[in-house]
Design a protein around this motif. Structure first.
Motif, PDB file in Angstrom:
ATOM      1  N   THR A  34       0.348  -1.362   0.214  1.00 17.98           N
ATOM      2  CA  THR A  34      -0.267  -0.203   0.077  1.00 17.98           C
ATOM      3  C   THR A  34       1.052   1.309  -0.127  1.00 17.98           C
ATOM      4  N   THR A  38      -2.453   5.739  -2.141  1.00 20.33           N
ATOM      5  CA  THR A  38      -3.218   5.098  -2.831  1.00 20.33           C
ATOM      6  C   THR A  38      -4.962   4.949  -2.463  1.00 20.33           C
ATOM      7  N   ARG A  40      -8.583   4.578  -1.478  1.00 17.90           N
ATOM      8  CA  ARG A  40      -9.071   3.575  -0.828  1.00 17.90           C
ATOM      9  C   ARG A  40      -9.652   3.080  -1.693  1.00 17.90           C
ATOM     10  N   THR A  86      -4.269  -2.441  -3.285  1.00 14.62           N
ATOM     11  CA  THR A  86      -4.953  -2.209  -2.657  1.00 14.62           C
ATOM     12  C   THR A  86      -6.440  -2.557  -3.764  1.00 14.62           C
TER      13      THR A  86
END
Length: 343
Positions: A34, A38, A40, A86
């Motif tokens: 992550t 980045t 969500r 992610t």
């Protein structure tokens, strides 16, 4: 000092490339990654951004060489890897793996252009791994073919042919007519480097037959630039130029094919056009057309301008060495050689 600035810039680019390779390699292997930047929720709009930017960088390399986009392409690869870490939706994750494969393939192409052959291999293996993990056998096969293209530049014809065979065994049912034409052109060049004249003729004929069935409409970005008629004549012209090294009677065929490639290439793909001009100058040299060889070589080098391509620089240096013994025979060659010594 300018030299220090250049060295510092090279170190920055190298660090960016190594970091991107590490991050992407870990992501493809399944290790979660992550970043503070980045989002969500990662969706197909993020994938579209990656794909569009990759296409821009790919076009830049063909026009201006790879040096200027090496670092931004590496940063884009790293971003693709962190997005993959992610993303949760299977469709998005698969699309991101394909994007990583395309970006790694572009990284290999850039590294080849710069002359960093080790980095080119590392990027190619990452591209193959990502494509395989995504289940995209066509892209994986294309990646192996590009590895073959790299080895033809390194003058490793046996490895080139082995890689082409491997791609055909695994992905032949998925290759388009354009893919087959391109692969057979590379095969022809490998046979030329090995001195197999009859196999060159056969492969060139097969490539031309395959090209009559080509429909490039809708071809993926990673394939489109390799399935053009200009590329067909460029690669087969280079193959006959290699044959002419030891048998000048093949030079005229090479010259005609390279002229055709240049007519089809247009002026926009500056780097690729210059590579064809250098091949043409070499073929003219083997044909004994010394003044014309020198003139074409000078036109090619005059057009280099802001093209940052190590591959191009090596080709020019090699052509200069080949022409030097003929400098007394033709003023145009003498002028070309003197310009390269002074430059």
């Amino acid at each position: 000092m300018a030299g220090d600035d250049e060295e510092g810039g090279e170190n920055v680019r190298r660090r960016a490339v190594l970091q991107a390779l590490s991050t992407a390699g870990m992501a493809v292997a399944g290790w979660p990654l992550t970043s503070a930047t980045t989002p969500r929720k990662v969706g197909m709009d993020h994938v579209a951004d990656l794909v569009d930017t990759t296409a821009v960088y790919r076009g830049w390399v063909s026009r201006h060489g790879g040096l200027a986009v090496q670092q931004p392409a590496a940063q884009l690869l790293e971003r693709a890897a962190t997005l993959y870490g992610t993303a949760h939706e299977p469709k998005v994750r698969t699309a991101l793996l394909v994007a990583i494969a395309e970006l790694a393939g572009l990284g290999a192409y850039i590294a080849r252009d710069i002359g960093d052959h080790r980095s080119a291999d590392e990027h190619a293996w990452l591209a193959l791994s990502a494509a395989t993990t995504a289940g995209d056998t066509a892209l994986g096969g294309h990646t192996v073919v590009r590895m073959a293209g790299h080895n033809i530049e390194l003058r490793n014809p046996d490895k080139t042919l082995a890689l082409l065979d491997a791609a055909a065994q695994r992905a032949s049912d998925l290759f388009t007519a354009g893919d087959r034409a391109n692969q057979t052109c590379i095969r022809a060049w490998a046979h030329a480097q090995a001195g197999h004249t009859d196999l060159v003729r056969r492969a060139v004929g097969d490539a031309e037959d395959a090209f009559t069935q080509v429909d490039a409409t809708g071809a993926p970005g990673w394939a489109a630039q390799h399935v053009t008629e200009a590329e067909l004549y460029s690669l087969t012209g280079a193959a006959y130029t290699d044959l002419a090294r030891t048998n000048p009677r093949h030079a005229l065929t090479a010259i005609n094919r390279l002229h055709r490639a240049l007519d089809l290439r247009g002026v926009s793909l500056a780097r690729n056009r210059t590579l064809d001009q250098l091949s043409l100058a070499e073929a003219l040299l083997y044909a004994g057309e010394f003044d014309e060889a020198g003139r074409v070589a000078s036109v090619a080098t005059d057009a280099v301008g802001d093209i940052n391509s190590g591959r191009l620089s090596l080709r020019i240096a090699g052509l200069t060495r080949q022409m030097q013994p003929h400098a007394r025979k033709a003023p145009a060659i003498a002028e070309f050689v003197a310009a390269q010594r002074a430059g």
